[in-house]
Design an enzyme around this catalytic site. Structure first.
Site, short mmCIF file in Angstrom:
data_model
loop_
_atom_site.label_atom_id
_atom_site.label_comp_id
_atom_site.label_asym_id
_atom_site.label_seq_id
_atom_site.Cartn_x
_atom_site.Cartn_y
_atom_site.Cartn_z
N ASP A 2 -18.35 8.94 -11.78
CA ASP A 2 -17.77 7.62 -11.49
C ASP A 2 -18.35 7.09 -10.17
O ASP A 2 -19.07 7.80 -9.47
CB ASP A 2 -16.25 7.81 -11.39
N GLU A 25 -22.32 3.13 -8.98
CA GLU A 25 -23.11 1.87 -9.02
C GLU A 25 -24.18 1.84 -7.94
O GLU A 25 -25.21 1.22 -8.20
CB GLU A 25 -22.16 0.67 -8.87
N ASP A 37 -12.74 -0.36 -14.93
CA ASP A 37 -11.34 -0.65 -14.59
C ASP A 37 -10.85 -1.96 -15.21
O ASP A 37 -10.75 -3.00 -14.55
CB ASP A 37 -11.17 -0.69 -13.07
C1 GLC Z 1 -12.36 4.34 -10.37
C2 GLC Z 1 -12.56 4.64 -11.84
C3 GLC Z 1 -11.27 5.08 -12.46
C4 GLC Z 1 -10.72 6.27 -11.69
C5 GLC Z 1 -10.57 5.94 -10.22
C6 GLC Z 1 -10.16 7.15 -9.38
O1 GLC Z 1 -11.55 3.23 -10.21
O2 GLC Z 1 -13.11 3.55 -12.52
O3 GLC Z 1 -11.46 5.39 -13.81
O4 GLC Z 1 -9.50 6.67 -12.22
O5 GLC Z 1 -11.79 5.45 -9.70
O6 GLC Z 1 -11.07 8.17 -9.46
#
Ligand code: GLC
Length: 818
Positions: A429, A432, A505
């Protein structure tokens, strides 16, 4: 004293107050003497040379390479000063087999290169390039010659390409854009961005897939603009008859991909950029996620509840809180004192554990990952050599440069401990990359770029892809022959070779359910078939109805996972009360029943590049109205789904493509090629199966490897005509399929008004566990009492689901003749 004050001091002595005033104004508002940057265009073609399957045309200074990759794929590259950049791409795989044959013809006004399927015409007078089919019908053409602008800040060029956009043309693709499927009238930008709670039409989002398909006069083609800089696409937005794409750097390099069908274009795009490896079977089951399930007791409670309530589930996720102070590759000892034992217990109960890993590495001299990264110089540095530092979950962080192969190798090895602990899948995650406050890295950050170094302007959009590539490659070694499972939020074209994706998100609203439907169809035609949304919505709170309708759509999302932010209400399938729980259970069970069908679709995606979700446009591009349909889509070869997208909706209009169709829940027959008004009670949704197809079904299981299945159900839907159905099976976990350790069956169904025949062809070395097929006969208007299976009369039995025969899976031919 600041330089400004200094300047004032110098001028004060002999200037009048008015002049001084003017001077002050200029010092504070300097008139920047900007060089006028002119766009330069290719001129008249003055000649060409040929090398292998490449032709180099020139206008005397600039050069354009036309390279024949295959009969249908032609690459165009522009070198403004006649010098090309190194031929390097993170997106493409080695696919240049060359065309089967081609001719080159010089005409009075043009050059024409013709392969067995495509013609590329270069007009001498103005260097316009066009592409035609072999009948000479032009499918795509330049509206302007390729052009560029010098970039005085970083060197290089901004590069532009402008094509004609006929009035009827519609556009698909571009990855995760949260807008209507047809991109006509939109200008979009590619710059991977962390976009928490994004809105309809918000752009850019998390992924960069600079690939689109155009459809005009029933014919389709594709353009893949393989450029990792910030890129833009304008689909007849600024000028109603032109489509442009451009970039803030790099080379103008694009692949023209010939159709004529959209599915041909997508398959060929996959030849260029690779397909998804076959995921382990468990990865296509139902997954439960939350930010975050901790401590261990909560994880155990949730998983126990699934089994108690008999709601199937294959994976449980641990978000960032499992870590020690958000340090990647560590465990929080308070919350998870014995992770190995917990994971083993979960595994014994049929749950795989998937955990989160982010790129930000905490700046902490006592943390081994930071120490190793520092010692080996693996972290990104700014233009003036300082480390790139930014705040993310762990606080102050540094970031590995995944564009360096040595860093990728190191990163892949870091998973060893977690793999040994039993973790089965990884979720990358914030790649980007996301940095709190400033959004992402500044442009001056330097990257290795596999030896073709560049600033962050060049590496930004592939950062996340290279992260998950490092993860995947490392896991492949650590798991040995087992298929890894990975998910990534950021992506660039080709990421499908390493990972599944989710749409980030989103929000728990009906509008977002619809956005998700658009995004998944779009991702699928853009080469990212293994995709899903956060079912139920990440931020905000769904009510039972929204959650349930989203779960229904989730069954038909290749990646099926419920996930939500920590400050929202509980999101387990039972969290909304018994009425909703029962419906969610029924639909999760449906996912498990359809597993052999879904697994087959994954195989077709891996092997042929067939998208798993297909918009109606892809099925019937010859019908102009269908190019604009967005709610119905095909899931695999034979199922059409139209999710319910509104609260309290008791019916909806559903278009069914030409042919015969059956409503999934009661086998009612429908005629295709038209719209139908379909009732949408809460515990059903419009799901239709194509007549002539065979849908394999598993019994309901609590997880994918729970039982071996001796009797496989096949549902045979009658129709007049000749139809193909496929069934893929293998051991579910290893890469044995690369050596044909699979069973691939091709069923040919032939129906006439008074007969039905099914024959099968088989391929592969794997013997499925199924020792019998139970084939249900659906849609025959006469009652059939007997059928011949390989010449032997077999009686037709009946149970509560209908009439069936039981046959040996090795049968060659089944015949019913009135
Ligand atoms: C980001 C991700 C989400 C995750 C969060 C905490 O917002 O997109 O899926 O739960 O980070 O790690």
């Amino acid at each position: 004293m600041t330089p400004k004050d200094d300047k004032l001091e110098q001028t004060n002595a002999n200037t009048s107050p008015a002049e001084l005033q003017e001077e002050i104004h200029h010092v504070n508002n300097p008139v920047l003497e900007l060089p006028t940057i002119e766009k330069k265009y290719l001129g008249k073609v003055t000649g060409f040379v040929k090398e292998g399957s490449s032709f180099y045309f020139t206008d005397g200074k600039a050069k354009v390479e036309i390279k024949l990759f295959s009969d249908e794929i032609i690459r165009v590259r522009l070198a403004p000063e006649g010098v090309f950049l190194a031929d390097f791409s993170y997106a493409t795989v080695n696919v240049s087999n060359g065309p089967t044959s081609y001719t080159m013809e010089e005409r009075e006004d043009s050059y024409q290169i013709t392969t067995a399927r495509t013609a590329c015409i270069i007009r001498k007078a103005d260097f316009h390039i066009s592409f035609a089919d072999t009948e000479g019908k032009v499918v795509n053409q330049d509206a302007k010659a390729m052009h560029w602008e010098e970039n005085s800040d970083f060197g290089g060029y901004y590069v532009y390409c402008t094509k004609s956009a006929p009035q009827d043309e519609v556009f698909f693709g571009l990855g995760d854009k949260a807008s209507n499927l047809n991109l006509r009238g939109h200008r979009v930008k590619n710059w991977n961005s962390d976009t928490y709670s994004y809105a309809f039409n918000q752009d850019p989002l998390y992924k960069t897939i600079p690939f689109y398909l155009g459809v005009t006069e029933g014919q389709s083609y594709g353009i893949f603009f393989d450029n990792t800089f910030k890129t833009y696409f304008d689909f007849a937005a600024e000028q109603a008859d032109q489509t442009s794409f451009w970039s803030e750097g790099g080379e103008l390099q694009y692949y023209y991909i010939q159709g004529p069908q959209m599915i041909d274009v997508v398959r060929r795009y996959h030849q260029l950029t690779g397909t998804h490896y076959l995921p382990p079977l468990w990865a296509i089951g139902y997954h439960q996620c939350r930010w975050s399930y901790y401590p261990e007791k909560m994880v155990r409670d949730v998983t126990t509840e699934f089994r108690k309530r008999q709601i199937p589930c294959d994976a449980i996720y641990l978000d960032i809180d499992y870590m020690d102070g958000y340090r990647c590759f560590t465990w929080n000892a308070k919350y998870f004192p014995d992770p190995r034992k917990m994971i083993a217990d979960l595994a014994a109960d049929g749950f795989k554990t998937v955990v989160m890993i982010d790129p930000g590495i905490k700046v902490d001299e006592n943390y081994w990952v930071f120490q190793e990264g520092q010692a080996n110089n693996y972290f990104c540095r700014r233009g003036d050599d300082y480390f790139m530092e930014g705040f993310v979950w762990p606080g102050r962080c540094q970031f590995p440069d995944y564009t360096n192969p040595e860093v990728r190798e190191w990163w892949g090895g870091l998973y060893k401990g977690l793999v040994e602990d039993g973790v089965a899948g990884f979720w990358n995650d914030m790649n980007e990359p996301a940095v709190f406050g400033r959004g992402t890295f500044p442009d001056d950050v330097r990257h290795h770029y596999d030896g073709y170094r560049g600033s962050h302007r060049k590496a930004h959009n592939i950062y996340g892809m290279q992260m998950v590539r490092a993860t995947y490659d490392g896991l492949k070694k650590l798991y040995r022959d087992k298929r890894p499972f990975t998910i990534t939020r950021a992506a660039y074209s080709g990421v499908q070779r390493y990972s599944s994706v989710w749409t980030g998100d989103n929000i728990a609203t009906w509008e977002h359910l619809r956005i998700g439907l658009l995004q998944l169809q779009r991702l699928s035609v853009s080469g990212l078939s293994f995709c899903g949304t956060d079912i139920g919505g990440f931020t905000g709170n769904p009510d039972g109805e929204l959650y349930t309708r989203w779960m229904q759509f989730g069954v038909f999302s290749p990646f099926m996972r419920v996930h939500s932010a920590g400050d929202t209400r509980d999101r387990e399938p039972w969290s909304f009360g018994p009425e909703w729980e029962a419906i969610c259970k029924k639909f999760i069970e449906l996912r498990y029943q359809l597993l052999p069908y879904i697994y087959t679709a994954f195989w077709q995606q891996h092997k042929y590049g067939d998208p798993i979700l297909r918009p109606i446009a892809m099925l019937e591009q010859h019908i102009p109205q269908n190019l604009r349909r967005e709610e119905e889509f095909a899931f695999g070869d034979h199922i059409i789904v139209s999710p319910v997208l509104n609260p309290g909706q008791s019916s909806k209009t559903v278009y069914l493509p030409e042919g015969d169709w059956y409503y999934y829940f009661d086998d009612t027959a429908y005629t295709g090629g038209q719209e139908h008004q379909v009732a949408t009670p809460l515990d059903e949704m419009p799901i239709f199966v194509r007549g002539g197809s065979i849908i394999p079904e598993y019994p309901i299981m609590q997880y994918t490897s729970e039982t071996k299945i001796p009797v496989l159900t096949l549902r045979l839907f009658y129709a007049e005509g000749r139809f193909n159905s496929y069934l893929y099976d293998d051991q579910g976990e290893t890469f044995g399929y690369e050596n044909k350790e699979y069973s691939w069956k091709h069923f040919i169904v032939e129906g006439t008004s008074d007969s039905l025949k099914v024959s099968q062809l088989a391929e592969g070395h794997y013997t499925s566990y199924h020792s019998q097929y139970k084939i249900y006969l659906i849609g025959l208007s006469v009652e059939v009492l007997e059928m011949k299976v390989d010449g032997v009369l077999t009686s037709v039995e009946k149970d509560e689901r209908g009439s069936y025969i039981v046959v040996d899976p090795a049968f060659k031919k089944i015949v019913y003749q009135a």
